[in-house]
Enzyme design. Structure first.
Site, PDB file in Angstrom:
ATOM      1  N   ASP A 105      -1.292  -7.712   8.880  1.00 56.52           N
ATOM      2  CA  ASP A 105      -1.891  -7.839   7.546  1.00 56.52           C
ATOM      3  C   ASP A 105      -0.901  -7.400   6.466  1.00 56.52           C
ATOM      4  O   ASP A 105      -0.017  -6.582   6.716  1.00 56.52           O
ATOM      5  CB  ASP A 105      -3.122  -6.922   7.414  1.00 56.52           C
ATOM      6  CG  ASP A 105      -4.215  -7.301   8.381  1.00 56.52           C
ATOM      7  OD1 ASP A 105      -4.260  -8.468   8.809  1.00 56.52           O
ATOM      8  OD2 ASP A 105      -5.024  -6.405   8.708  1.00 56.52           O
TER       9      ASP A 105
HETATM   10  N1  URA Z   1      -5.277  -5.399  13.405  1.00 62.68           N
HETATM   11  C1  URA Z   1      -5.520  -5.383  12.080  1.00 62.68           C
HETATM   12  O1  URA Z   1      -6.641  -5.136  11.650  1.00 62.68           O
HETATM   13  N2  URA Z   1      -4.510  -5.633  11.256  1.00 62.68           N
HETATM   14  C2  URA Z   1      -3.259  -5.902  11.680  1.00 62.68           C
HETATM   15  O2  URA Z   1      -2.366  -6.123  10.861  1.00 62.68           O
HETATM   16  C3  URA Z   1      -3.026  -5.920  13.059  1.00 62.68           C
HETATM   17  C4  URA Z   1      -4.057  -5.658  13.908  1.00 62.68           C
END
Ligand code: URA
Length: 236
Positions: A105
């Protein structure tokens, strides 16, 4: 294109070891552009000169790039962003075209692998390989043992029950907890949603490993090439 010593080129093509390649040259079994070359110091231009061993043309092994990056928060993991936000590619100043293996993310930091090896990237992203990715999450509130166990056995996110996860409480402060969690699935925002499912908001999320490959001491924004051992691990 840079010149290369003939025996080194033969070895790099995977035809023989460097020493064996020297023997092949001395035995007159190697031709460059159709002419026998018996001198060990000879140089060729890879990709331009045609090299044969026992009259069979040899080719360079395809060479790929494998990189690990400490993705900082505030970067997208796409190659180009429709909103012109900074991308992880902006952090890696090389001329080859590479792309991320999987995604993190915008606000997640930590280990991200990048490559130009589409074949391997596809394999590694396939759920059947069960590669555990480990994250450290800082969450609001103190997490109960029941919630830790629920995360371990599986929780419902978007109507889907998550697979068993490895979960460890790292430390607790007055109103936050630090939890290490390893999952082998890669649903969208999975870790954040898993904590949400047990009533905790994630305020920081960092990936510290991808299978056996670790973030190590890379600082945010820093990257390096994977070692031969790390590449071998991914390929196997
Ligand atoms: N899980 C998440 O919620 N975000 C990420 O970036 C990776 C795994």
């Amino acid at each position: 294109m840079a010149e290369e010593r003939l025996q080194k080129y033969i070895a790099r093509c995977g035809t023989a070891s460097r020493r064996k390649a020297e023997e092949l040259i001395l035995q007159g079994r190697v031709k460059v552009n159709g002419k026998v070359v018996k001198e060990l110091g000879s140089k060729i231009i890879p990709g331009k000169d045609m090299v044969t061993v026992d009259d069979k043309r040899i080719y360079e092994k395809e060479k790929h790039i494998y990189i690990k990056l400490h993705k900082p928060e505030g970067y997208v993991t796409t190659v180009k962003d429709q909103f012109n936000r900074r991308t992880v590619i902006d952090l890696i100043n090389i001329k080859e075209r590479i792309f991320p293996i999987g995604r993190l993310d915008y606000n997640t930091s930590g280990l991200l692998l990048l490559t130009d090896d589409g074949d391997l990237a596809n394999k590694l992203m396939h759920p059947k390989y069960l590669i555990y990715k480990t994250y450290e999450a800082e969450i609001i509130g103190r997490i109960s043992n029941d919630s830790l166990n629920a995360l371990r056995t599986g929780v419902l996110i978007d109507g889907y029950k998550t697979a068993p996860a490895r979960v460890n409480l790292l430390k607790e402060a007055q109103n936050t907890s630090h939890v290490q969690i390893s999952i082998h699935e890669g649903k969208n925002r999975q870790v954040r949603k898993m904590f949400q499912a047990v009533g905790h908001k994630v305020i920081k999320l960092k990936r510290i490993s991808f299978g056996n490959i670790e973030l190590g001491n890379l600082k945010p924004g820093e990257w390096k090439y994977l070692t031969d051992a790390e590449i071998k691990y991914l390929k196997e």
